[in-house]
Design a protein around this motif. Structure first.
Motif, PDB file in Angstrom:
ATOM      1  N   VAL A 159       7.788  11.755   1.721  1.00 40.64           N
ATOM      2  CA  VAL A 159       7.889  12.445   0.545  1.00 40.64           C
ATOM      3  C   VAL A 159       6.863  13.570   0.225  1.00 40.64           C
ATOM      4  O   VAL A 159       5.671  13.404   0.209  1.00 40.64           O
ATOM      5  CB  VAL A 159       7.611  11.291  -0.650  1.00 40.64           C
ATOM      6  N   LEU A 160       7.394  14.787   0.105  1.00 40.31           N
ATOM      7  CA  LEU A 160       6.793  15.841  -0.269  1.00 40.31           C
ATOM      8  C   LEU A 160       6.556  16.184  -1.606  1.00 40.31           C
ATOM      9  O   LEU A 160       7.432  15.979  -2.446  1.00 40.31           O
ATOM     10  CB  LEU A 160       7.217  16.770   0.585  1.00 40.31           C
ATOM     11  N   PRO A 161       5.591  17.107  -2.296  1.00 42.50           N
ATOM     12  CA  PRO A 161       5.369  17.422  -3.426  1.00 42.50           C
ATOM     13  C   PRO A 161       6.569  18.406  -3.818  1.00 42.50           C
ATOM     14  O   PRO A 161       7.139  18.921  -3.026  1.00 42.50           O
ATOM     15  CB  PRO A 161       4.173  18.252  -3.628  1.00 42.50           C
ATOM     16  N   PRO A 162       6.730  18.501  -5.002  1.00 39.05           N
ATOM     17  CA  PRO A 162       6.130  17.746  -6.246  1.00 39.05           C
ATOM     18  C   PRO A 162       7.013  16.262  -6.163  1.00 39.05           C
ATOM     19  O   PRO A 162       8.020  16.065  -5.839  1.00 39.05           O
ATOM     20  CB  PRO A 162       7.026  18.478  -7.449  1.00 39.05           C
ATOM     21  N   LEU A 163       6.127  15.354  -6.412  1.00 37.45           N
ATOM     22  CA  LEU A 163       6.252  13.931  -6.310  1.00 37.45           C
ATOM     23  C   LEU A 163       6.829  13.664  -7.585  1.00 37.45           C
ATOM     24  O   LEU A 163       6.458  14.117  -8.910  1.00 37.45           O
ATOM     25  CB  LEU A 163       4.978  12.978  -6.101  1.00 37.45           C
ATOM     26  N   PRO A 164       7.755  12.606  -7.454  1.00 35.64           N
ATOM     27  CA  PRO A 164       8.529  12.121  -8.917  1.00 35.64           C
ATOM     28  C   PRO A 164       7.102  11.391  -9.508  1.00 35.64           C
ATOM     29  O   PRO A 164       6.074  10.916  -9.017  1.00 35.64           O
ATOM     30  CB  PRO A 164       9.239  10.760  -8.533  1.00 35.64           C
ATOM     31  N   MET A 165       7.114  11.444 -10.909  1.00 34.00           N
ATOM     32  CA  MET A 165       5.889  11.058 -11.654  1.00 34.00           C
ATOM     33  C   MET A 165       5.607   9.587 -11.717  1.00 34.00           C
ATOM     34  O   MET A 165       4.359   9.259 -11.243  1.00 34.00           O
ATOM     35  CB  MET A 165       6.188  11.230 -13.196  1.00 34.00           C
ATOM     36  N   ALA A 166       6.845   8.880 -11.479  1.00 31.23           N
ATOM     37  CA  ALA A 166       6.284   7.334 -11.325  1.00 31.23           C
ATOM     38  C   ALA A 166       5.669   6.948 -10.023  1.00 31.23           C
ATOM     39  O   ALA A 166       4.620   6.147  -9.769  1.00 31.23           O
ATOM     40  CB  ALA A 166       7.630   6.580 -11.439  1.00 31.23           C
ATOM     41  N   LEU A 167       6.003   7.663  -8.808  1.00 28.41           N
ATOM     42  CA  LEU A 167       5.403   7.753  -7.759  1.00 28.41           C
ATOM     43  C   LEU A 167       3.971   8.277  -7.611  1.00 28.41           C
ATOM     44  O   LEU A 167       3.195   7.597  -7.026  1.00 28.41           O
ATOM     45  CB  LEU A 167       6.089   8.250  -6.541  1.00 28.41           C
ATOM     46  N   ALA A 168       3.808   9.630  -8.160  1.00 31.09           N
ATOM     47  CA  ALA A 168       2.556  10.210  -8.141  1.00 31.09           C
ATOM     48  C   ALA A 168       1.594   9.237  -8.914  1.00 31.09           C
ATOM     49  O   ALA A 168       0.413   9.167  -8.504  1.00 31.09           O
ATOM     50  CB  ALA A 168       2.708  11.390  -8.895  1.00 31.09           C
ATOM     51  N   GLU A 169       2.148   8.427 -10.136  1.00 28.06           N
ATOM     52  CA  GLU A 169       0.863   7.779 -10.652  1.00 28.06           C
ATOM     53  C   GLU A 169       0.522   6.590  -9.865  1.00 28.06           C
ATOM     54  O   GLU A 169      -0.874   6.344  -9.728  1.00 28.06           O
ATOM     55  CB  GLU A 169       1.484   7.329 -11.976  1.00 28.06           C
ATOM     56  N   TYR A 170       1.212   6.021  -9.102  1.00 28.19           N
ATOM     57  CA  TYR A 170       0.716   4.869  -8.297  1.00 28.19           C
ATOM     58  C   TYR A 170      -0.134   5.308  -7.409  1.00 28.19           C
ATOM     59  O   TYR A 170      -1.020   4.897  -6.736  1.00 28.19           O
ATOM     60  CB  TYR A 170       1.952   3.881  -7.877  1.00 28.19           C
ATOM     61  N   ASP A 171       0.524   6.379  -6.473  1.00 32.25           N
ATOM     62  CA  ASP A 171      -0.071   6.951  -5.474  1.00 32.25           C
ATOM     63  C   ASP A 171      -1.845   7.554  -5.615  1.00 32.25           C
ATOM     64  O   ASP A 171      -2.483   7.512  -4.894  1.00 32.25           O
ATOM     65  CB  ASP A 171       0.804   8.095  -4.772  1.00 32.25           C
TER      66      ASP A 171
END
Length: 379
Positions: A159-171
């Motif tokens: 998964v490359l940027p830009p990350l989906p917000m829901a995934l970015a929050e946990y990552d």
């Protein structure tokens, strides 16, 4: 016997919240069991695969699809010397983030959420298993192992940027190394998804009368299967002939995936799961010829099933349901159940926070509940 590149419970990177071990189950078994017992997994029973849930009892739903994916994945993992428990956990969880009405509902919700960080069902699955399932005293979510979370997040590869917000929050709080490939177990779960839905969508399309056996038998991968059945059992009743042919297509896909992946693994020669993640390419693959045949089936299904007039009419109807519900809840959060309203901090009027809460609520709906709620709101 597990291969050197298989994921081993004893080498797991653990859970975000340490719980200690179990006397009777490995950490991946516990992940699988928690997924099966989750509310989100049960709701898949009434969520669309292709046909809206009420259209017929014999068509696949997201739940039956997930079970079929897990069965295929276990078989392939066993043949390749991989960890079947992790493979099964990822397979069972891969569609937890789906909205009502399948990809149609996801497309509608993604468009509505575009100003607020977007919506992606893989990222939503992570949000569900790390936050929205609230059954345990010590943590939100299911507190799954790092390896299971990685497999869910990387269902479609790195998964490359830009990350989906829901995934970015946990990552941000528990990095999942999103830029690398997933474990071989997770790769098996991902391609088992392709095997399962291509085969069962052919069966469901035939049952729905969207195309005929003769039209299907014109496809290069399918034609030899029908020929073999007709040669061995001439005059077989339609339903039995169809099933015998399609089970052979299913077997050809699984066999190709196992044999091609064995060759790729021998070529890459990974000595650990870390080597798999950093191989620079997938290690679980179809042959080029099989991938081409699968693409032909997908193109056939897209034209004759996913874009069939009857399916498109239903897509338009259920899209309006999502498009009507979202702004109503966004404009007036008091329409949400009280336990959902509690998700907004007192005085929090940030549009993005409200939109995410509404998206979580709508995404969790079953087909029938979304239709009932739409009718209630309209009344």
């Amino acid at each position: 016997m597990l291969q050197p590149y298989a994921s081993r419970p004893g080498d797991s990177r653990g859970r975000l919240h340490d719980e200690g071990g179990s006397a009777h189950r490995s950490c991946f078994q516990r992940d699988r069991d928690r997924i099966i017992h989750s509310s989100a997994f049960r709701r898949l029973k009434h969520k669309t695969q292709v046909f809206v849930e009420h259209e017929g009892d014999h068509f696949r739903t997201r739940l039956t699809h997930s079970i079929e994916v897990a069965q295929v994945a276990r078989t392939i993992a066993g043949a390749l010397g991989l960890n079947g428990e992790l493979t099964e956990a990822v397979a069972l969880a891969h569609d937890l983030g789906h909205t009502p009405f399948g990809h149609t509902g996801e497309d509608a919700l993604a468009a509505l959420m575009a100003p607020y960080g977007g919506f992606d069902h893989n990222a939503q699955a992570i949000r569900i298993v790390t936050r929205l399932e609230c059954h345990y005293a010590e943590f939100d979510g299911l507190n799954l192992t790092w390896e299971t979370l990685e497999g869910i997040a990387k269902h479609n590869g790195p998964v490359l940027p830009p990350l989906p917000m829901a995934l970015a929050e946990y990552d941000a709080i528990h990095p999942l190394e999103l830029e690398t490939h997933a474990s071989a177990e997770a790769q098996v779960a991902a391609l088992s998804d392709d095997v399962a839905y291509n085969n069962h969508d052919l069966q469901d399309g035939l049952r729905a009368g969207l195309f005929t056996d003769a039209e299907l038998a014109a496809l290069p991968l399918v034609a030899p299967a029908y020929d073999e059945v007709d040669s061995r059992w001439p005059g077989l009743p339609v339903a039995r002939r169809r099933n015998e042919a399609l089970r052979r297509v299913f077997g050809m896909m699984v066999t190709d995936l196992i044999e091609t992946s064995r060759a790729r693994l021998a070529e890459v020669d990974p000595q650990s799961v870390v080597d798999v993640r950093h191989a620079g390419r997938p290690v679980i693959v179809f042959s080029d010829e099989m991938r081409a045949r699968i693409d032909e089936i997908r193109a056939f299904l897209f034209t004759r099933m996913y874009r069939a007039p009857s399916v498109m009419r239903e897509r338009e109807r259920v899209t309006r349901v999502i498009e009507d519900l979202f702004p109503r809840f966004l404009d007036d959060p008091t329409l949400l159940p009280i336990e959902w309203r509690a998700g907004l901090r007192e005085g929090d009027t940030a549009p993005a926070a409200r939109a995410r809460l509404v998206a979580d609520y709508i995404a969790g709906m079953t087909d029938r509940f979304a239709l009932q709620e739409h009718e209630r709101q309209a009344g």
